[in-house]
Design a protein around this motif. Structure first.
Motif, PDB file in Angstrom:
ATOM      1  N   ILE A 137      23.836  19.069  49.545  1.00  0.00           N
ATOM      2  CA  ILE A 137      23.437  19.993  48.417  1.00  0.00           C
ATOM      3  C   ILE A 137      24.520  20.743  47.955  1.00  0.00           C
ATOM      4  CG2 ILE A 137      22.029  22.162  48.226  1.00  0.00           C
ATOM      5  CD1 ILE A 137      20.042  21.086  50.205  1.00  0.00           C
ATOM      6  N   ALA A 138      25.546  21.328  48.998  1.00  0.00           N
ATOM      7  CA  ALA A 138      26.708  21.848  48.482  1.00  0.00           C
ATOM      8  C   ALA A 138      27.535  21.343  47.756  1.00  0.00           C
ATOM      9  CB  ALA A 138      27.272  22.575  49.887  1.00  0.00           C
ATOM     10  N   PRO A 198      22.349  29.851  33.879  1.00  0.00           N
ATOM     11  CA  PRO A 198      21.837  29.574  35.362  1.00  0.00           C
ATOM     12  C   PRO A 198      22.809  28.986  36.361  1.00  0.00           C
ATOM     13  CG  PRO A 198      20.693  28.218  33.827  1.00  0.00           C
ATOM     14  CD  PRO A 198      21.602  29.212  33.044  1.00  0.00           C
ATOM     15  N   SER A 199      22.723  29.304  37.472  1.00  0.00           N
ATOM     16  CA  SER A 199      23.640  28.568  38.546  1.00  0.00           C
ATOM     17  C   SER A 199      22.997  28.506  39.779  1.00  0.00           C
ATOM     18  CB  SER A 199      24.900  29.241  38.467  1.00  0.00           C
ATOM     19  OG  SER A 199      24.883  30.618  38.958  1.00  0.00           O
ATOM     20  N   TRP A 200      23.562  27.405  40.437  1.00  0.00           N
ATOM     21  CA  TRP A 200      23.116  27.454  41.982  1.00  0.00           C
ATOM     22  C   TRP A 200      23.689  28.605  42.855  1.00  0.00           C
ATOM     23  CZ3 TRP A 200      19.383  24.334  42.144  1.00  0.00           C
ATOM     24  CH2 TRP A 200      19.251  23.106  41.484  1.00  0.00           C
ATOM     25  N   PRO A 243      27.671  25.750  44.511  1.00  0.00           N
ATOM     26  CA  PRO A 243      27.038  27.147  44.435  1.00  0.00           C
ATOM     27  C   PRO A 243      28.246  28.125  44.434  1.00  0.00           C
ATOM     28  CG  PRO A 243      26.656  26.032  46.693  1.00  0.00           C
ATOM     29  CD  PRO A 243      27.379  24.915  45.899  1.00  0.00           C
ATOM     30  N   THR A 244      27.625  29.391  43.844  1.00  0.00           N
ATOM     31  CA  THR A 244      28.452  30.405  43.519  1.00  0.00           C
ATOM     32  C   THR A 244      29.029  31.061  44.855  1.00  0.00           C
ATOM     33  OG1 THR A 244      27.105  30.910  41.749  1.00  0.00           O
ATOM     34  CG2 THR A 244      28.616  32.750  42.535  1.00  0.00           C
ATOM     35  N   LEU A 279      19.008  28.530  46.997  1.00  0.00           N
ATOM     36  CA  LEU A 279      18.748  29.539  46.027  1.00  0.00           C
ATOM     37  C   LEU A 279      19.563  29.160  44.670  1.00  0.00           C
ATOM     38  CD1 LEU A 279      17.782  30.797  48.787  1.00  0.00           C
ATOM     39  CD2 LEU A 279      18.588  33.051  47.638  1.00  0.00           C
ATOM     40  N   TRP A 280      18.737  29.877  43.566  1.00  0.00           N
ATOM     41  CA  TRP A 280      19.598  29.759  42.280  1.00  0.00           C
ATOM     42  C   TRP A 280      18.966  30.922  41.434  1.00  0.00           C
ATOM     43  CZ3 TRP A 280      15.775  26.472  43.716  1.00  0.00           C
ATOM     44  CH2 TRP A 280      14.631  26.395  43.000  1.00  0.00           C
ATOM     45  N   HIS A 281      19.579  31.072  40.291  1.00  0.00           N
ATOM     46  CA  HIS A 281      19.119  32.213  39.224  1.00  0.00           C
ATOM     47  C   HIS A 281      19.033  31.525  37.968  1.00  0.00           C
ATOM     48  CE1 HIS A 281      22.370  33.366  36.735  1.00  0.00           C
ATOM     49  NE2 HIS A 281      23.351  32.655  37.514  1.00  0.00           N
ATOM     50  N   GLY A 282      18.014  31.948  37.172  1.00  0.00           N
ATOM     51  CA  GLY A 282      17.627  31.374  35.782  1.00  0.00           C
ATOM     52  C   GLY A 282      18.641  32.326  34.864  1.00  0.00           C
TER      53      GLY A 282
END
Length: 103
Positions: free
Chosen positions: A78-79, A26-28, A84-85, A19-22
């Protein structure tokens, strides 16, 4: 995120997700492995920490069905490459398995 996760047809499908946000910065957000992507996405959609990012450019998700024996290694990769946050739950003793990340 999608309002009705059931539309995706992922109930009972095992795999990995990211999951990520724009938005402006933006961040993972989080990566994980699951036996049931549909259930995991429903839980993530209700998570207040994840929902907080809806107003920051939206929350997006990517997933892939992955054989169970490879999931921990894929999440490890991936991590390691997205930072990621939120903390990702995976077995760090598993060797990272490279995959293509969403762009």
């Amino acid at each position: 995120m999608i309002d009705d996760i059931r539309e995706l047809g992922l109930n009972g499908v095992g795999g990995v997700y990211l999951l990520w946000h724009g938005g402006l910065k933006p961040s993972w957000l989080v990566a994980g492995a699951t036996e049931d992507l549909g259930h995991s996405f429903q839980e993530l959609a209700r998570d207040p920490d994840i929902r907080e990012y809806d107003g920051r450019g939206g929350v997006f998700m990517s997933w892939s069905p992955i054989k169970g024996s490879f999931r921990e290694g894929v999440v490890h990769f991936i991590a390691k490459h997205t930072n990621p946050t939120f903390e990702c739950d995976f077995d760090s003793s598993e060797d990272p398995i490279p995959v293509l990340l969403p762009r």
